[in-house]
Design a protein around this motif. Structure first.
Motif, PDB file in Angstrom:
ATOM      1  N   GLN A 133       0.819  -1.209   0.000  1.00  0.00           N
ATOM      2  CA  GLN A 133       0.000   0.000   0.000  1.00  0.00           C
ATOM      3  C   GLN A 133       0.858   1.266   0.000  1.00  0.00           C
ATOM      4  N   PRO A 265      -2.565   8.511   7.483  1.00  0.00           N
ATOM      5  CA  PRO A 265      -3.243   7.242   7.178  1.00  0.00           C
ATOM      6  C   PRO A 265      -2.260   6.145   6.814  1.00  0.00           C
ATOM      7  N   ARG A 266      -2.607   4.910   7.183  1.00  0.00           N
ATOM      8  CA  ARG A 266      -1.850   3.732   6.756  1.00  0.00           C
ATOM      9  C   ARG A 266      -2.731   2.502   6.895  1.00  0.00           C
ATOM     10  N   ALA A 267      -2.270   1.354   6.391  1.00  0.00           N
ATOM     11  CA  ALA A 267      -3.059   0.118   6.411  1.00  0.00           C
ATOM     12  C   ALA A 267      -2.294  -0.978   7.133  1.00  0.00           C
ATOM     13  N   HIS A 272      -7.588   0.001   7.353  1.00  0.00           N
ATOM     14  CA  HIS A 272      -7.067   1.357   7.225  1.00  0.00           C
ATOM     15  C   HIS A 272      -7.220   2.118   8.542  1.00  0.00           C
ATOM     16  N   ASP A 274      -6.388   5.956  10.366  1.00  0.00           N
ATOM     17  CA  ASP A 274      -6.058   7.356  10.133  1.00  0.00           C
ATOM     18  C   ASP A 274      -5.452   7.937  11.405  1.00  0.00           C
TER      19      ASP A 274
END
Length: 315
Positions: A133, A265-267, A272, A274
């Motif tokens: 991602q 944000p990241r996964a 996900h 935030d």
């Protein structure tokens, strides 16, 4: 206080690290601790019937008694020897991670220079988020965040507890920190069982994370490429906004000093999240920003070693 032991351990580990031949022959002390945690997890937190908070507290207590007891026995035996403090410093070095952390983060910068795929592969070894991602900037941001947080967890905190309590202090800290990384998750399996480990890890890292942020900010004075003023400003503004009570301090100081923006944000495993941002600098990062971070990291480590030496000479 064990300032001389801490100063020597920091100097030895920074330049020598933990030899690969020892990893291959006897493993690493943190691996031994991890194996014991896994054994406790399997017996007190079976997948068929996940354990509760009490079971997790018992597991943590057993871990601390065994780890602390062994470390104390070794330390007391060594302190009877003329230069036992030197041996204690050598035994403490595997619980510090200056050399290995720098190597892992540098590998991300080198990989990113070659290709995005290699950068993603390298960063996946030090962070838990989904590497696929991440774009180039995301890879660089993840590497810097890992550098900031692990400078506290992997170096400053172990050194702090070594200076305060000697070999038992650093061994107990690494046991707590390893337990948090293994069972201190908010997953259904570990939400209750890992609660005690996660809370205790937050507590023992409380002074160390702030000290790490301070070291980054002070180290920023030694380079024209970094800003101490911005590091202090970012800590005051952003550190408390981090989801962790501790990680925001070194990450915000690093972000401010480098003039970059971290967080956001990241996964993780397709989920996900935030998160708040740290710093108000540029958002588009690359391998050069990672190297600037490593340079500041090196200056912060040098400052830590100097402080330890001065305290050893004074006390």
């Amino acid at each position: 206080m064990f300032f001389a032991t801490t100063a020597l351990a920091l100097l030895i580990e920074r330049f020598i690290g933990y030899p690969d031949i020892l990893v291959r022959t006897i493993g690493h002390p943190v691996q031994w601790i991890g194996a014991f945690i896994a054994w406790l997890d399997a017996r007190l937190n079976p997948e068929s019937e996940p354990g509760n908070r009490l079971a997790g507290m018992l597991a943590l207590l057993a871990l601390l008694v065994v780890t602390g007891g062994l470390a104390l026995a070794v330390a007391l035996a060594l302190r009877k020897l003329p230069y036992g403090w030197v041996a204690e410093a050598i035994i403490a070095t595997p619980f510090l991670a200056q050399k290995s952390l720098a190597g892992h983060v540098r590998a991300v910068a080198d990989g990113l220079d070659r290709s995005l795929a290699e950068g993603r592969s390298a960063v996946s070894r030090i962070v838990g988020r989904d590497p696929e991602q991440l774009d180039r900037s995301g890879v660089a941001r993840a590497a810097l965040e890992s550098l900031g947080e692990n400078a506290s967890d992997g170096i400053v905190a172990p050194a702090f507890w070594l200076a305060l309590l000697g070999l038992p202090g650093i061994a107990l800290y690494k046991a707590i920190n390893t337990a948090d990384s293994m069972i201190g998750h908010r997953s259904p399996r570990y939400l209750a069982f890992g609660w005690a480990a996660a809370r205790l890890d937050d507590l023992v890292n409380l002074p160390c994370a702030r000290l790490t942020g301070l070291l980054f900010a002070l180290a920023a004075y030694f380079s024209s490429r970094t800003s101490a003023k911005a590091a202090f400003a970012a800590m005051r503004r952003d550190a408390h906004r981090h989801v962790s009570p501790n990680a925001g301090w070194p990450e915000s100081a690093l972000a401010g000093a480098l003039g970059v923006k971290l967080g956001g944000p990241r996964a993780y495993g397709g989920r996900h999240v935030d998160l708040a941002t740290m710093g108000d600098g540029k958002s588009e990062l690359d391998a050069n920003d990672i190297r600037d971070g490593l340079s500041l990291y090196g200056d912060a480590l040098s400052l830590l070693a100097v402080i330890a030496v001065l305290l050893a000479l004074a006390f």
